[in-house]
Design a protein around this motif. Structure first.
Motif, PDB file in Angstrom:
ATOM      1  N   PRO A 135      51.291  52.261  12.317  1.00 42.88           N
ATOM      2  CA  PRO A 135      51.382  52.874  13.654  1.00 42.88           C
ATOM      3  C   PRO A 135      51.673  51.849  14.751  1.00 42.88           C
ATOM      4  O   PRO A 135      51.044  51.836  15.795  1.00 42.88           O
ATOM      5  N   LEU A 136      52.620  50.975  14.476  1.00 41.90           N
ATOM      6  CA  LEU A 136      52.973  49.926  15.430  1.00 41.90           C
ATOM      7  C   LEU A 136      54.493  49.839  15.539  1.00 41.90           C
ATOM      8  O   LEU A 136      55.191  49.933  14.527  1.00 41.90           O
ATOM      9  N   PRO A 137      55.020  49.624  16.754  1.00 41.09           N
ATOM     10  CA  PRO A 137      56.474  49.491  16.877  1.00 41.09           C
ATOM     11  C   PRO A 137      56.985  48.189  16.264  1.00 41.09           C
ATOM     12  O   PRO A 137      58.123  48.109  15.822  1.00 41.09           O
ATOM     13  N   PRO A 183      54.073  41.349   8.085  1.00 42.89           N
ATOM     14  CA  PRO A 183      53.599  41.464   6.703  1.00 42.89           C
ATOM     15  C   PRO A 183      52.083  41.610   6.613  1.00 42.89           C
ATOM     16  O   PRO A 183      51.581  42.307   5.732  1.00 42.89           O
ATOM     17  N   GLY A 184      51.371  40.981   7.546  1.00 38.66           N
ATOM     18  CA  GLY A 184      49.915  41.082   7.526  1.00 38.66           C
ATOM     19  C   GLY A 184      49.411  42.496   7.719  1.00 38.66           C
ATOM     20  O   GLY A 184      48.343  42.851   7.221  1.00 38.66           O
ATOM     21  N   ASP A 185      50.184  43.323   8.428  1.00 35.04           N
ATOM     22  CA  ASP A 185      49.779  44.714   8.631  1.00 35.04           C
ATOM     23  C   ASP A 185      49.832  45.510   7.325  1.00 35.04           C
ATOM     24  O   ASP A 185      49.116  46.506   7.166  1.00 35.04           O
ATOM     25  N   LEU A 186      50.686  45.076   6.402  1.00 36.12           N
ATOM     26  CA  LEU A 186      50.861  45.780   5.130  1.00 36.12           C
ATOM     27  C   LEU A 186      50.023  45.173   4.003  1.00 36.12           C
ATOM     28  O   LEU A 186      49.824  45.815   2.967  1.00 36.12           O
ATOM     29  N   VAL A 238      65.085  55.937   4.447  1.00 33.66           N
ATOM     30  CA  VAL A 238      63.959  56.271   5.315  1.00 33.66           C
ATOM     31  C   VAL A 238      63.332  55.003   5.899  1.00 33.66           C
ATOM     32  O   VAL A 238      62.880  54.982   7.046  1.00 33.66           O
ATOM     33  N   CYS A 239      63.348  53.922   5.131  1.00 30.77           N
ATOM     34  CA  CYS A 239      62.775  52.673   5.620  1.00 30.77           C
ATOM     35  C   CYS A 239      63.441  52.185   6.899  1.00 30.77           C
ATOM     36  O   CYS A 239      62.829  51.434   7.684  1.00 30.77           O
ATOM     37  N   LEU A 240      64.680  52.626   7.157  1.00 29.84           N
ATOM     38  CA  LEU A 240      65.408  52.181   8.344  1.00 29.84           C
ATOM     39  C   LEU A 240      64.737  52.621   9.645  1.00 29.84           C
ATOM     40  O   LEU A 240      65.054  52.100  10.715  1.00 29.84           O
ATOM     41  N   LEU A 241      63.808  53.551   9.557  1.00 25.83           N
ATOM     42  CA  LEU A 241      63.040  53.941  10.732  1.00 25.83           C
ATOM     43  C   LEU A 241      62.150  52.799  11.215  1.00 25.83           C
ATOM     44  O   LEU A 241      61.705  52.796  12.370  1.00 25.83           O
ATOM     45  N   ALA A 242      61.870  51.843  10.320  1.00 28.54           N
ATOM     46  CA  ALA A 242      60.967  50.750  10.691  1.00 28.54           C
ATOM     47  C   ALA A 242      61.405  49.383  10.174  1.00 28.54           C
ATOM     48  O   ALA A 242      60.826  48.367  10.573  1.00 28.54           O
ATOM     49  N   SER A 243      62.413  49.336   9.304  1.00 30.86           N
ATOM     50  CA  SER A 243      62.767  48.061   8.690  1.00 30.86           C
ATOM     51  C   SER A 243      64.154  48.134   8.080  1.00 30.86           C
ATOM     52  O   SER A 243      64.585  49.197   7.619  1.00 30.86           O
ATOM     53  N   SER A 244      64.813  46.999   8.003  1.00 31.77           N
ATOM     54  CA  SER A 244      66.035  46.920   7.216  1.00 31.77           C
ATOM     55  C   SER A 244      65.674  46.856   5.737  1.00 31.77           C
ATOM     56  O   SER A 244      64.519  46.579   5.373  1.00 31.77           O
TER      57      SER A 244
END
Length: 292
Positions: free
Chosen positions: A216-218, A222-225, A249-255
């Motif tokens: 839930p962060l913009p 890696p530490g968050d995961l 779907v990952c493109l919503l938050a990451s390449s």
């Protein structure tokens, strides 16, 4: 990519991605405002350079809508595309003729690439959906056909999923996206408990996928995961975990590459054999994929 597989080792298997062309298979779940990054068509030619750059040599494409026609089309893609080695498709689990439907898909072009079935359980409002006799009968038919059943559930549905995997030990299950952990929220403790209940069933493996869209962060790090990945390693062990990109779907938050690099960083403490399991060995074994 750093920290994954050394040169000369078997290639990485991306055990979870999607493909869609909306003119043929509309994706009504995509909100064009909040999901603008994926409000587009995604085809094999779009994935190929991303996979190649990341060291991926084989993939499993997963259904995104409740449609046997979509599954047949994905099998057709697998028949032509050397990258796509497996398809996790969809059938109506509550139908009286699940076995016949599976047979028809296997008889279709590319049918030999059908490795599993999935239903969008996360969208079901019935809190006991996976407890229903008609649904369980259908899932049992999937297992009897030698196919895997992918579990797409949200965190609050994990106890229901754990009951299912315990009660149907003859079926092989794969838990998608680690059951969507509540990263950064108090409910993560409940997820950890319920993930262990799922891992207690030896017929269940899980995908290290879909985590970046659960933060839930913009701007995540890696530490968050790390808590979710470490808990999954502790519960399942590397030989029951597999890498998946959840592209696009990952493109919503990451390449694509960022997620691969992030997971490589989080797995850096594993030895060579354990890393090989996560990056390809588990998917190859569970889905029965050809060597890549």
């Amino acid at each position: 990519m750093t920290g994954a597989l050394e040169p000369g080792r078997p290639g990485i298997i991306d055990a979870h991605h999607h493909l869609w062309v909306r003119a043929r298979h509309p994706q009504p779940w995509i909100d064009p405002v909040t999901m603008a990054a994926i409000d587009a068509d995604f085809e094999p030619a779009d994935l190929a350079p991303l996979a190649r750059a990341a060291g991926v040599t084989a993939t499993v494409v997963v259904q995104s809508i409740a449609s046997e026609t979509e599954t047949a089309d994905l099998l057709g893609v697998a028949a032509e595309d050397t990258l796509v080695r497996g398809v996790v498709g969809w059938v109506d689990l509550t139908a009286d003729d699940v076995t016949d439907r599976l047979d028809r898909l296997r008889d279709a072009r590319g049918g030999e690439r059908l490795v599993g079935i999935r239903h969008l359980v996360q969208s079901e409002s019935d809190p006991a959906y996976l407890d229903r006799p008609d649904v369980r009968r259908g899932i049992a038919a999937v297992g009897a056909a030698g196919l895997v059943f992918d579990l797409l559930v949200r965190q609050h549905q994990l106890p229901m999923a754990a009951r299912l995997t315990r009660d149907l030990p003859e079926v092989r299950f794969v838990l998608d996206h680690l059951g969507k952990p509540a990263l950064g929220r108090p409910e993560l403790a409940e997820w950890r408990r319920d993930l262990r209940a799922s891992a207690a069933s030896p017929n269940t493996t899980a995908k290290l996928s879909g985590l970046v869209t659960e933060v839930p962060l913009p701007h995540w790090t890696p530490g968050d995961l790390r808590p979710a990945v470490e808990d999954a390693l502790d519960a399942f062990g590397p030989d029951r975990l597999m890498f998946g990109s959840d592209w696009p779907v990952c493109l919503l938050a990451s390449s694509y590459q960022r997620w691969v690099d992030t997971l490589a960083e989080l797995l850096a403490g594993l030895d060579e054999a354990d890393q090989a399991s996560v990056w390809g060995g588990t998917a190859r074994r569970v889905y029965g994929l050809e060597a890549s």
